[in-house]
Design an enzyme around this catalytic site. Structure first.
Site, PDB file in Angstrom:
ATOM      1  N   PHE A 132       0.856  -1.193   0.000  1.00 48.03           N
ATOM      2  CA  PHE A 132       0.000   0.000   0.000  1.00 48.03           C
ATOM      3  C   PHE A 132       0.896   1.247   0.000  1.00 48.03           C
ATOM      4  O   PHE A 132       1.857   1.324   0.773  1.00 48.03           O
ATOM      5  CB  PHE A 132      -0.923  -0.016   1.226  1.00 48.03           C
ATOM      6  N   ASP A 203       2.037  -4.724   8.536  1.00 47.70           N
ATOM      7  CA  ASP A 203       0.808  -3.924   8.430  1.00 47.70           C
ATOM      8  C   ASP A 203      -0.354  -4.913   8.344  1.00 47.70           C
ATOM      9  O   ASP A 203      -0.444  -5.701   7.394  1.00 47.70           O
ATOM     10  CB  ASP A 203       0.890  -3.029   7.183  1.00 47.70           C
ATOM     11  N   TYR A 228     -10.865   0.782  10.558  1.00 49.05           N
ATOM     12  CA  TYR A 228     -12.124   1.045   9.833  1.00 49.05           C
ATOM     13  C   TYR A 228     -12.485  -0.004   8.797  1.00 49.05           C
ATOM     14  O   TYR A 228     -13.480   0.131   8.113  1.00 49.05           O
ATOM     15  CB  TYR A 228     -12.089   2.435   9.179  1.00 49.05           C
ATOM     16  N   LYS A 229     -11.659  -1.033   8.672  1.00 49.97           N
ATOM     17  CA  LYS A 229     -11.969  -2.058   7.666  1.00 49.97           C
ATOM     18  C   LYS A 229     -12.758  -3.183   8.335  1.00 49.97           C
ATOM     19  O   LYS A 229     -13.911  -2.996   8.713  1.00 49.97           O
ATOM     20  CB  LYS A 229     -10.675  -2.528   7.018  1.00 49.97           C
ATOM     21  N   ARG A 382     -12.567  -5.187  -7.059  1.00 53.68           N
ATOM     22  CA  ARG A 382     -12.218  -5.782  -5.771  1.00 53.68           C
ATOM     23  C   ARG A 382     -13.497  -6.053  -4.986  1.00 53.68           C
ATOM     24  O   ARG A 382     -14.363  -5.182  -4.872  1.00 53.68           O
ATOM     25  CB  ARG A 382     -11.355  -4.748  -5.039  1.00 53.68           C
TER      26      ARG A 382
HETATM   27  C1  LIG Z   1      -2.371  -1.770   3.905  1.00 52.96           C
HETATM   28  C2  LIG Z   1      -2.858  -0.408   4.280  1.00 52.96           C
HETATM   29  N1  LIG Z   1      -2.142   0.346   5.130  1.00 52.96           N
HETATM   30  C3  LIG Z   1      -2.567   1.579   5.486  1.00 52.96           C
HETATM   31  C4  LIG Z   1      -3.736   2.094   4.988  1.00 52.96           C
HETATM   32  C5  LIG Z   1      -4.245   3.472   5.327  1.00 52.96           C
HETATM   33  O1  LIG Z   1      -3.640   4.064   6.363  1.00 52.96           O
HETATM   34  P1  LIG Z   1      -4.314   5.352   7.025  1.00 52.96           P
HETATM   35  O2  LIG Z   1      -5.422   4.862   7.877  1.00 52.96           O
HETATM   36  O3  LIG Z   1      -3.209   5.987   7.747  1.00 52.96           O
HETATM   37  O4  LIG Z   1      -4.879   6.196   5.928  1.00 52.96           O
HETATM   38  C6  LIG Z   1      -4.509   1.341   4.121  1.00 52.96           C
HETATM   39  C7  LIG Z   1      -5.770   1.893   3.592  1.00 52.96           C
HETATM   40  O5  LIG Z   1      -6.484   1.343   2.841  1.00 52.96           O
HETATM   41  C8  LIG Z   1      -4.060   0.060   3.752  1.00 52.96           C
HETATM   42  O6  LIG Z   1      -4.762  -0.679   2.886  1.00 52.96           O
END
Ligand SMILES: Cc1ncc(COP(=O)(O)O)c(C=O)c1O
Length: 423
Positions: A132, A203, A228-229, A382
């Site tokens: 990402f 991550d 939030y996911k 997706r």
């Molecule tokens: C793998 C991954 N890391 C980080 C983030 C986003 O990070 P942040 O909440 O800091 O915008 C996402 C967002 O979709 C993501 O898919």
């Protein structure tokens, strides 16, 4: 397989009753919980209580009386349960990007202090080219800030293991890839990294609440992830950060500090001391005042996952994604789709992606038909399967809609060609 078979699967589904715990619009099939989780009914009640009673009536007293001050650790401890960590190793704070900044800095500083790091140049952060973007950007920012000649080395998904060598300082990976849903073998890669003298940063944004994660069993060093996911914490929910217990003592040492020294990471914030003295715990990863409304929503979201149990969720997620792949390949054959996710369930997270030359327009046409997924550059549609609120009949109906969009070339309509800001 028929629609009736899918309805029969739903009737036998041990998680079926959890769907009612979400306030989803009728006639909508929501396959985007990997981007923004659905709204739990309990969240609305909880937020009403937080705003009306705790804030409205309790006012400042609620920091103690309603234990607002404990929320970052309390929700962190709940998330710890889902990612194979100890309660004292996880705290909720800030965003995933900011938490990455904290752990990358700590990890590089820790690594530089290790005797075996010295004889040769150990200056590589190894990551995946298709990681990402925020992960890659934050790593680049940390490298610039530290100015110690670190380098970000990017390889393809399958090349990571072979690329770990004695120049690797950190292996920084997203466990489940945001675009393809491909899942790395965390225990094997962590062990390989440690064998080569490197530390690991994971991550877990697309893993937490979707697949069982065992950070401590894998001996992982650091991890971050989104709220939030699959954790259903709401748009922009606070993120979490994990530091393995064996590194907690070290991070209290100023030499390895995460650099965002804020008052809530202080040993005793309410002493209001002039000089920063870090908390000797994961609290050091707190920075400033957390959003209590957002954290309360996140807690209600995490509770929905805990109530179902991560193993039951994974079992249903595998069944749903497998079914969806089979149905799409059978019913949409010859219509331009190609599977872009791993075929084997144990190599993917809870999402399925297909490539299509007109992916953006296809997804817009599908959304118009009431099936919400999303598009990712350059050609990916997706579909996220959050087993808490997605049914087998949903998977069936989504494939019928996809078939119509493709077979009737609905995606060609002018209204589906204009890119929105958020895709
Ligand atoms: C793998 C991954 N890391 C980080 C983030 C986003 O990070 P942040 O909440 O800091 O915008 C996402 C967002 O979709 C993501 O898919």
């Amino acid at each position: 397989m028929t629609r009736e078979d899918c309805i029969a699967l739903d009737a036998r589904d041990p998680l079926a009753s959890h769907c009612d715990k979400f306030a989803l619009p009728a006639d909508l099939i929501y396959l985007d919980g990997n981007s923004l989780g659905a709204l739990p009914r309990a969240t609305r009640e909880r937020i009403d209580e937080v705003i009306g009673f705790e804030w409205g009536e309790g006012l400042i007293r609620s920091w103690n009386a309603a234990r607002w001050i404990d929320l970052p650790r309390r929700v962190g401890a709940k998330i710890a349960h889902l990612i194979g960590a100890q309660p004292h190793e996880v705290i909720c704070a800030d965003s995933t990007s900011i938490n990455l900044f904290k752990v990358l800095t700590t990890a590089l500083r820790l690594q530089a202090s290790r005797p075996h790091a010295l004889p040769r140049e150990r200056n590589v952060i190894l990551s995946e080219r298709a990681n990402f973007p925020t992960d890659l950007y934050v790593a680049q920012g940390v490298i610039d800030l530290l100015g110690q000649g670190h380098e970000l080395k990017l390889v393809d998904f399958d090349e990571v293991t072979a690329a770990i060598d004695d120049r690797t300082a950190l292996v920084m990976l997203t466990h489940v890839n945001y675009k393809t849903g491909a899942m790395h073998d965390m225990p094997a890669l962590t062990s390989r990294a440690h064998g080569a003298g490197a530390l690991t940063v994971w991550d877990l944004s697309h893993s937490a609440g979707a697949v069982p994660v065992a950070l401590n069993a894998a001996a992982a060093d650091f991890a971050v992830g989104c709220g939030y996911k699959y954790l259903n914490g709401g748009p922009g929910a606070p993120a979490f950060v994990f530091v393995a217990g064996r590194h907690l003592a070290a991070i209290a040492d100023d030499r390895y500090a995460q650099p965002l020294a804020g008052w809530l990471g202080h040993r005793a914030p309410f002493e209001f001391a002039t000089d920063y003295e870090p908390a000797a715990s994961i609290d050091r990863y707190a920075v400033g005042t957390p959003s209590i409304i957002a954290l309360s929503a996140l807690e209600a979201g995490v509770d929905t996952v805990l109530a179902a149990g991560i193993d039951a969720l994974r079992a249903k997620s595998i069944a749903l994604t497998q079914l969806f792949i089979e149905l799409v390949e059978l019913q949409c054959a010859g219509l331009g789709l190609a599977l872009a996710s791993p075929r084997h369930a144990d190599r993917r997270g809870s999402q399925v992606c297909f490539s299509h030359p007109r992916a953006y327009a296809v997804m817009q046409a599908l959304i118009k038909r009431g099936v919400i997924g999303d598009f990712r550059e350059p050609d990916i549609v997706r579909f996220g399967f959050a087993p808490l609120y997605v049914s087998y009949a949903n998977a069936w109906d989504a494939v019928q809609a996809l078939h119509q969009v493709l077979a009737d070339r609905e995606w060609q309509r002018a209204e589906f060609q204009t890119r929105e800001l958020v895709t």
